[in-house]
Design an enzyme around this catalytic site. Structure first.
Site, PDB file in Angstrom:
ATOM      1  N   GLY A  34      39.619  41.620  39.158  1.00  0.00           N
ATOM      2  CA  GLY A  34      40.399  42.264  40.168  1.00  0.00           C
ATOM      3  C   GLY A  34      41.802  42.472  39.534  1.00  0.00           C
ATOM      4  O   GLY A  34      42.129  41.592  38.382  1.00  0.00           O
ATOM      5  N   CYS A  35      42.474  43.092  40.149  1.00  0.00           N
ATOM      6  CA  CYS A  35      43.764  43.488  39.579  1.00  0.00           C
ATOM      7  C   CYS A  35      44.824  42.355  39.870  1.00  0.00           C
ATOM      8  O   CYS A  35      46.105  42.598  40.020  1.00  0.00           O
ATOM      9  CB  CYS A  35      44.339  44.756  40.024  1.00  0.00           C
ATOM     10  N   ILE A  36      44.606  41.328  40.584  1.00  0.00           N
ATOM     11  CA  ILE A  36      45.505  40.155  41.080  1.00  0.00           C
ATOM     12  C   ILE A  36      45.142  39.057  40.598  1.00  0.00           C
ATOM     13  O   ILE A  36      43.770  38.613  40.624  1.00  0.00           O
ATOM     14  CB  ILE A  36      45.532  40.397  42.445  1.00  0.00           C
TER      15      ILE A  36
ATOM     16  N   VAL B 223      48.417  44.180  36.904  1.00  0.00           N
ATOM     17  CA  VAL B 223      49.037  43.341  38.091  1.00  0.00           C
ATOM     18  C   VAL B 223      48.779  43.959  39.589  1.00  0.00           C
ATOM     19  O   VAL B 223      48.399  44.739  39.619  1.00  0.00           O
ATOM     20  CB  VAL B 223      50.481  43.186  37.439  1.00  0.00           C
ATOM     21  N   SER B 224      49.351  43.114  40.223  1.00  0.00           N
ATOM     22  CA  SER B 224      49.033  43.321  41.635  1.00  0.00           C
ATOM     23  C   SER B 224      50.018  44.905  41.875  1.00  0.00           C
ATOM     24  O   SER B 224      50.892  44.640  41.565  1.00  0.00           O
ATOM     25  CB  SER B 224      49.597  42.249  42.598  1.00  0.00           C
TER      26      SER B 224
END
Lengths: 105, 427
Positions: free
Chosen positions: A103-105, B298-299
């Site tokens: 995922g993106c985190i 990134v978040s």
């Protein structure tokens, strides 16, 4: 990381069977990983997704999500699930010889 | 002649950029124009608290123009498209804004209509989102009336803004229903497409552990394909089902719609591809991107927009003065994770280093990392003041750096990874 012999080649894989080095991949490695995961034969539609996935990873450094695949690979999300049961993004990434998508985190 | 800087979006990233750049250039060196469709700056971390009556919609919105220092042109209007070749922005009313440097900071939008059935029968009746002000307010009307049944908190797909917020919602819901004496009649499930509560292993264990302690069921690898509000069912693409009486969903996100109308600007999700280290877009050297609008691994979070804006503002200055850009950003993010009962966790991480236990900021910092504490909760509440008064004006906050500081973090011993051993079966 362990070394495995896939389609007669020594390749380095992580604990979940994802290739550590995309350069160790070729069509035969892909076909062997797919067969091992119950996908036999690899149809043109499978290849379309796998190649799109691999190209995206190699050019951007990250694997597309299922949603991006559905929008940009030319194969709708519902069909992705038929082609690569359970987790299309993960399974297609494994067959495409790229790291496990996170995922993106 | 003055250089023309156009900033699209007056949210966290755009406002910090505008204020920082305004201080770096005299008015005759650069003009700064910032465009947004409205004049309401929403403190997005506050949305989480609205459904529980812990924040009011009015209390978390302030005028955008009031967050901008003098000498910044604030234009209110809907963006129609950007022409990166002609270097101008066209607004829906036909106004054109030419630029020498463009900063895209228009964030992410919610796309509930992309999920089958989500905005169909039941939407805003037993199916809600708290990711916008209207949704959070509507949910605030529904929670007090929810007496018994199954509450499902579901994330449809990544990327989403503030990836910990849906977990925080589940923790707060547990607290809320316990406080009201209804928890024994209400089941809570957390549904995610990820294979754990969170992506990074140490934090996933900590957060997954908290879900378990609080009696919240965790459903993983669930890719929602359809929402049936009337039947109270979430259906995954691989045909699994989760039943609900009340659904709180985080819809899929995309970039701002004008990005899709601007040839060559965005990717398939309308996010703008960028270089992580410099925040320069991959579209044109004079186009920069900050915050949720960026197509970066990134978040999508306020802290990221803030840290990126600090690095990006410096690089816009370098670009305009003909110096090489600095490859400075590392994906640093930090956030307080509200866990209910007046406590919170704090996580601080970047692309390389996952959230770890320790202290913050620095070795002797007062805040414990990845551990529940009252002080972190107070920190989360105090942060709102800091947001309006220090972060948005673009002031540096002592002890808080744009890149990750490893001091104070307990780094796990590296696991030995034999790579040249003879053939073994992977586990």
């Amino acid at each position: 990381m362990t070394t495995q012999t896939i389609a007669g080649r020594d390749v380095t894989v992580d604990e979940e069977g994802f290739l550590a080095d995309p350069a160790q991949w070729d069509d035969e490695v892909a076909t062997a990983i797919a067969r091992d995961a119950g996908i036999d034969p690899m149809t043109d539609r499978h290849w379309q997704v796998v190649r799109y996935m691999r190209d995206t990873y190699l050019s951007t450094g990250s694997a597309p999500t299922i949603r991006s695949l559905g929008k940009a690979s030319g194969v709708p999300v519902k069909e992705l699930y038929q082609l690569f049961p359970k987790g299309p993004a993960k399974l297609a990434a494994r067959i495409a010889g790229i790291p496990k998508p996170r995922g993106c985190i | 002649m003055a250089q023309r800087i156009a900033i699209l979006g007056a949210g966290t990233g755009g406002t910090v950029m505008a204020n920082r750049l305004r201080r770096r250039f005299a008015p005759d060196e650069a003009s700064i124009t910032i465009v947004d469709r409205d004049d309401s700056h929403l403190y997005q971390p506050g949305l989480l608290f609205v459904p529980f009556g812990l924040a009011t919609p009015d209390g978390i919105v302030r005028p955008r123009h009031a967050q901008l220092i003098d000498g910044i042109d604030h234009v209110q209007g809907e963006i129609d498209r950007v022409d990166v070749e002609a270097q101008d922005v066209t607004l829906a009313d036909g106004t054109r804004i030419g630029y020498d440097v463009l900063v895209v900071a228009t964030g992410a939008v919610l796309l509930p209509e992309e999920t089958d059935g989500l905005t169909g029968p039941g939407w805003k009746e037993n199916v809600f989102t708290f990711y916008d002000l209207e949704g959070a307010s509507a949910l605030g009307g529904a929670l007090p009336a929810f007496e018994k049944g199954r509450l499902v908190v579901a994330v449809v797909d990544q990327p989403i803004k503030c990836p910990v917020a849906p977990l925080e919602f589940a923790f707060l819901a547990d607290w809320y229903f316990r406080r009201n004496g209804r928890r024994d009649r209400i089941d809570i499930s957390y549904v995610t497409p990820l294979d754990a509560a969170f992506t990074k292993p140490v934090a996933a264990d900590a957060l997954g552990g908290l879900l378990e302690t609080k009696g919240i069921e965790l459903v993983t690898e669930f890719n929602t394909g359809e929402v049936d509000g009337r039947g109270g069912r979430l259906v995954s693409y691989d045909e699994r089902e989760v039943g609900f009486d009340l659904l709180v969903v985080v819809p899929v996100h995309g970039g701002a719609p004008y990005v899709g109308r601007s040839p060559g600007l965005g990717d398939e999700l309308d996010f703008v591809p960028a270089d992580l280290g410099t925040l320069q877009s991959k579209v044109k050297p004079n186009v920069f991107v900050v915050g949720d609008a960026a197509g970066l691994p990134v978040s999508k979070a306020g802290s990221v927009a803030h840290f990126e804006a600090e690095v990006c503002a410096d690089n816009v200055v370098r670009h305009l003065t003909g110096e090489p850009l600095e490859d400075a950003y590392d994906g640093h993010a930090n956030c307080f994770v509200e866990t209910g009962h007046g406590k919170a966790l704090l996580i601080d991480f970047n692309l390389e280093t996952e959230p770890l236990p320790g202290r913050y900021p620095g070795r002797f910092g007062p805040l414990p990392l990845l551990a529940e504490s009252r002080l972190n909760h107070l920190g989360k509440l105090a942060f709102e003041r800091m947001y309006w008064h220090a972060l948005l004006p673009g002031r540096s906050i002592p002890g808080i750096t744009p890149t990750l500081d490893l001091a104070g973090k307990r780094i796990p011993a590296p696991t030995t990874t034999p790579t040249t051993t003879p053939t073994e079966e992977a586990g």
